[in-house]
Write an enzyme that holds these catalytic residues in place. Structure first.
Site, PDB file in Angstrom:
ATOM      1  N   HIS A  20       0.663  -1.565  -0.311  1.00 42.78           N
ATOM      2  CA  HIS A  20       0.306  -0.164  -0.276  1.00 42.78           C
ATOM      3  C   HIS A  20       1.005   1.031   0.189  1.00 42.78           C
ATOM      4  O   HIS A  20       1.819   1.593   0.528  1.00 42.78           O
ATOM      5  CB  HIS A  20      -1.487   0.274   1.620  1.00 42.78           C
ATOM      6  CG  HIS A  20       0.020  -0.545   2.722  1.00 42.78           C
ATOM      7  ND1 HIS A  20       0.274   0.856   2.935  1.00 42.78           N
ATOM      8  CD2 HIS A  20      -0.118  -0.896   3.840  1.00 42.78           C
ATOM      9  CE1 HIS A  20       0.497   0.775   4.305  1.00 42.78           C
ATOM     10  NE2 HIS A  20       0.619  -0.622   4.594  1.00 42.78           N
TER      11      HIS A  20
ATOM     12  N   ASP B  13      -0.070   4.688   1.043  1.00 39.91           N
ATOM     13  CA  ASP B  13      -1.112   5.512   1.800  1.00 39.91           C
ATOM     14  C   ASP B  13       0.438   5.261   3.321  1.00 39.91           C
ATOM     15  O   ASP B  13       0.150   4.017   4.234  1.00 39.91           O
ATOM     16  CB  ASP B  13      -1.724   5.756   2.308  1.00 39.91           C
ATOM     17  CG  ASP B  13      -2.625   3.777   2.738  1.00 39.91           C
ATOM     18  OD1 ASP B  13      -1.859   3.361   1.970  1.00 39.91           O
ATOM     19  OD2 ASP B  13      -3.875   4.203   3.713  1.00 39.91           O
TER      20      ASP B  13
ATOM     21  N   ASP C  37       6.464   0.769   7.831  1.00 35.83           N
ATOM     22  CA  ASP C  37       4.656   0.544   6.931  1.00 35.83           C
ATOM     23  C   ASP C  37       4.711   1.576   6.315  1.00 35.83           C
ATOM     24  O   ASP C  37       3.769   2.643   6.837  1.00 35.83           O
ATOM     25  CB  ASP C  37       3.984   0.855   8.593  1.00 35.83           C
ATOM     26  CG  ASP C  37       2.839  -0.215   8.283  1.00 35.83           C
ATOM     27  OD1 ASP C  37       2.209  -0.651   6.819  1.00 35.83           O
ATOM     28  OD2 ASP C  37       1.730   0.023   9.192  1.00 35.83           O
TER      29      ASP C  37
ATOM     30  N   GLU D 125      -5.178   1.467   2.724  1.00 35.54           N
ATOM     31  CA  GLU D 125      -4.898   1.210   3.712  1.00 35.54           C
ATOM     32  C   GLU D 125      -5.596   1.095   4.692  1.00 35.54           C
ATOM     33  O   GLU D 125      -5.913   0.530   5.846  1.00 35.54           O
ATOM     34  CB  GLU D 125      -3.747  -0.200   3.282  1.00 35.54           C
ATOM     35  CG  GLU D 125      -3.562  -1.400   3.975  1.00 35.54           C
ATOM     36  CD  GLU D 125      -2.995  -1.689   5.520  1.00 35.54           C
ATOM     37  OE1 GLU D 125      -3.111  -2.870   6.147  1.00 35.54           O
ATOM     38  OE2 GLU D 125      -2.854  -0.132   5.725  1.00 35.54           O
ATOM     39  N   GLU D 126      -4.636   2.826   5.315  1.00 37.00           N
ATOM     40  CA  GLU D 126      -4.800   3.000   6.642  1.00 37.00           C
ATOM     41  C   GLU D 126      -5.637   3.223   6.336  1.00 37.00           C
ATOM     42  O   GLU D 126      -6.122   3.443   8.457  1.00 37.00           O
ATOM     43  CB  GLU D 126      -3.229   3.522   6.839  1.00 37.00           C
ATOM     44  CG  GLU D 126      -1.777   3.211   6.515  1.00 37.00           C
ATOM     45  CD  GLU D 126      -1.431   1.994   7.712  1.00 37.00           C
ATOM     46  OE1 GLU D 126      -2.094   1.529   8.298  1.00 37.00           O
ATOM     47  OE2 GLU D 126      -0.479   1.784   7.266  1.00 37.00           O
TER      48      GLU D 126
ATOM     49  N   GLU E 281       3.804  -5.841   3.968  1.00 35.78           N
ATOM     50  CA  GLU E 281       3.588  -5.646   5.537  1.00 35.78           C
ATOM     51  C   GLU E 281       5.305  -5.874   6.368  1.00 35.78           C
ATOM     52  O   GLU E 281       5.786  -6.812   6.019  1.00 35.78           O
ATOM     53  CB  GLU E 281       2.682  -6.113   6.135  1.00 35.78           C
ATOM     54  CG  GLU E 281       1.142  -5.827   5.952  1.00 35.78           C
ATOM     55  CD  GLU E 281       1.163  -4.130   5.974  1.00 35.78           C
ATOM     56  OE1 GLU E 281       1.933  -4.151   7.531  1.00 35.78           O
ATOM     57  OE2 GLU E 281      -0.100  -3.830   5.462  1.00 35.78           O
TER      58      GLU E 281
ATOM     59  N   HIS F 263       3.219   3.294  12.906  1.00 35.08           N
ATOM     60  CA  HIS F 263       2.490   4.501  13.588  1.00 35.08           C
ATOM     61  C   HIS F 263       2.661   5.449  15.050  1.00 35.08           C
ATOM     62  O   HIS F 263       2.096   5.758  15.171  1.00 35.08           O
ATOM     63  CB  HIS F 263       1.310   3.498  13.864  1.00 35.08           C
ATOM     64  CG  HIS F 263       0.504   1.946  12.408  1.00 35.08           C
ATOM     65  ND1 HIS F 263      -0.433   2.097  12.552  1.00 35.08           N
ATOM     66  CD2 HIS F 263       0.999   2.157  11.442  1.00 35.08           C
ATOM     67  CE1 HIS F 263      -1.466   1.199  11.249  1.00 35.08           C
ATOM     68  NE2 HIS F 263      -0.288   1.701  10.625  1.00 35.08           N
TER      69      HIS F 263
END
Lengths: 378, 378
Positions: free
Chosen positions: A83, A85, A117, A147-148, A176, A355
């Protein structure tokens, strides 16, 4: 502005046998293309231009999703999926430069939002897309958006809806962060909202009512006392979980409450179907519910089996003497499983710092990841 | 506008031996003087003018509180106490005239906001104040403001703060709706906020955290299983209660919650001090708490003993062969007990329909109440 991008002269030498590129610097370049969810467009434009310049790739763009394929007629086709984003940028005084939106390399560590990530994973895929013109298996690079955020926005869903043909293949690797080891399959998830009924009364005469908050005691005791099931599948131990994640109830300070609500999150291993998992939770709760209580499933996702018997995934594991464990969380590998395709999680970076505002990536992690992927496809 | 105020000719005759006044019509008149909490002023003005016109009374006004006293040098002084405010008016299509702010008599029933709580009680006191110029005991009529709102606004507190001398006496009767029977004393109340500690973790790895919602199970089980203590005092059975009235907790759908909160309401009988009651609840909870949990008392009120051995209250009971039970809720009688004065609840109307939009008062209830009070003071 990219701080500390340049490396000491001796480290300009290729650090792996397979790539002359500084993968940490490439990841830094991707971090500097800020791409918070819903704002991936400019980054995807940049990726698209790069990929279209490679003659060996066929490129399709669907919304902000990008698919680049080799068309060599190989027996097998491997999807390399990531992903584009990231979670939102953090502005904070304790960050160098006051933000984690600007990539910064210190020694062999890259700091910045998305470094783990999953722009490290994207850098590996981009490097393969640029440099491996004649892979041993056909390759499909999938760069997808959003995706987030809530699943309804997920770019893979958009791709499966609009151009499922672009996602055909034999096997998928999702980039991932797994720190260069395989985290096989994933557990399914399910959230329940359990409503306990009662009857209001004045607290001076509670026997005139029925306290819905008190009525939760049995179910909470059962959930708290649950011992995790730990099935082993393809040598991977999955650990299920059952957690009360939200509770609310109450009317006023002197009123017996007539309603209480408990939200429960369940993760189930891929040896159970989603229906079996739901039935199991319902049976656990049944002894503690009465006729006017309700149990509603507010969302549920499928699990994904490890599929380590697939030849490509087996090679990824065996050729690299790789640590393999079960993915206990849920990832988009389940979307491929839902469409009948074996899939696993394999990428660079430590998921536990994803994150966070201090997200970072170690050189060793991305180089180990890239080396394994490069060996697999060449 | 007062609908149906007039009575059929035959009922214009006094219905009790002791009052030529139609007490239901007098209550209707008081209902028509709308007096929602904080807006009692005009009603109190009207009462004040009426009472000042009676030569046998000394009248003092403190804010919106009114105290009218006989000064006959009797051995005993009885306080007759009522609040002037009502809960808010209800406007609703299913009410005659679209509102319960307008008194309406149908047969022997008076409808309207405050008819039960407690303009019926006020009507009894006003009638005694107007008509009994030479009572057997000295009388202090206390009409106080803002009972139906947060205690901090209560007019009795204002009176005790500013003119405690006006509240001196031997015994108090509070005109709360008890349907013409004695509800003796009152239970004390106490609210606790219990916070359960935990540690956040991803629900995929709950063993890394500590689920604060799960941790409530033990305390909830103890509270739900509590069997009410029922002490009998002066022949009145009090029934204590312990109720969870509010619960909340939760961070996000996939996070092990690190905090959960339970609010507990306890009513305790007047054979226990407030400190004893608090200690009892803390001991009940103690087995289910850990070091980082907290138990905070967010408010507590004193209990009031029945005091039925006081000569005046004893006479009220014995002369009328009156039903006597314990007051399980909390009322302002506790304020008098706090100042060392015996006090009881005795008024007209059914407490269970107080504060409802269909609040109403039956003639038999107010006449029975008035007759007993009249006999007591003459």
């Amino acid at each position: 502005m990219v701080l500390g991008r340049s490396r000491a002269p001796d480290s300009l030498l290729p650090v792996t046998d397979c790539s002359p590129t500084d993968l940490l610097a490439l990841t830094a370049e991707l971090v500097d293309h800020t791409s918070v969810s819903f704002e991936e467009g400019p980054f995807v434009d940049w990726l698209e231009a790069d990929l279209r310049s490679r003659a060996h790739l066929t490129v399709d763009r669907i919304g902000d999703n990008l698919v680049a394929r080799t068309q060599l007629g190989r027996d097998q086709r491997l999807l390399l999926v990531g992903h584009t984003d990231t979670v939102p940028v953090v502005e904070a005084a304790d960050l160098v430069g006051g933000t984690n939106a600007i990539a910064r390399i210190e020694g062999d560590t890259l700091w910045g939002v998305g470094s783990t990530d999953m722009k490290g994973g994207l850098a590996c895929f981009l490097e393969l897309a640029r440099t491996v013109a004649e892979p041993a298996v056909d390759l499909t690079f999938v760069f997808y958006a959003r995706e987030e955020v809530a699943q309804v926005h997920n770019g893979l869903i958009e791709l499966y809806d609009e151009r499922p043909d672009l996602l055909e293949g034999d096997c998928a690797i999702l980039g991932e962060p797994t720190d260069g080891s395989i985290e096989a399959g994933c557990q399914g998830t399910m959230r329940f909202e359990v409503t306990f009924a009662g009857a209001r009364a004045h607290t001076a005469r509670p026997w005139m009512g029925r306290n819905a908050v008190h009525r939760m005691a049995g179910a909470l005791t059962a959930i708290a006392g649950y011992e995790a099931r730990r099935p082993v599948i393809d040598g991977c131990e999955f650990i299920e979980s059952l957690q009360a994640v939200h509770v609310e109830g109450g009317v006023a300070g002197n009123v017996v409450p007539d309603r209480a609500m408990l939200r429960i999150h369940h993760r189930y291993a891929p040896d159970r179907s989603v229906e079996e998992a739901e039935a199991w939770v319902r049976s656990l709760l049944a002894d503690h519910l009465e006729d006017d209580d309700t149990v509603e499933v507010i969302d549920r996702t499928l699990a994904c089996p490890p599929s380590l018997d697939h030849p490509l995934l087996q090679r990824l594991r065996d050729d690299n003497d790789m640590t393999v464990k079960a993915k206990l969380g849920w990832t988009d590998v389940a979307r491929f499983a839902e469409h009948g395709m074996p899939a696993t999680n394999f990428g660079s970076g430590d998921a536990t710092i994803a994150h966070t505002k201090h997200e970072h990536l170690e050189r060793a992690s991305i180089e180990r990841t890239y080396a394994a992927l490069h060996a697999l496809v060449t």
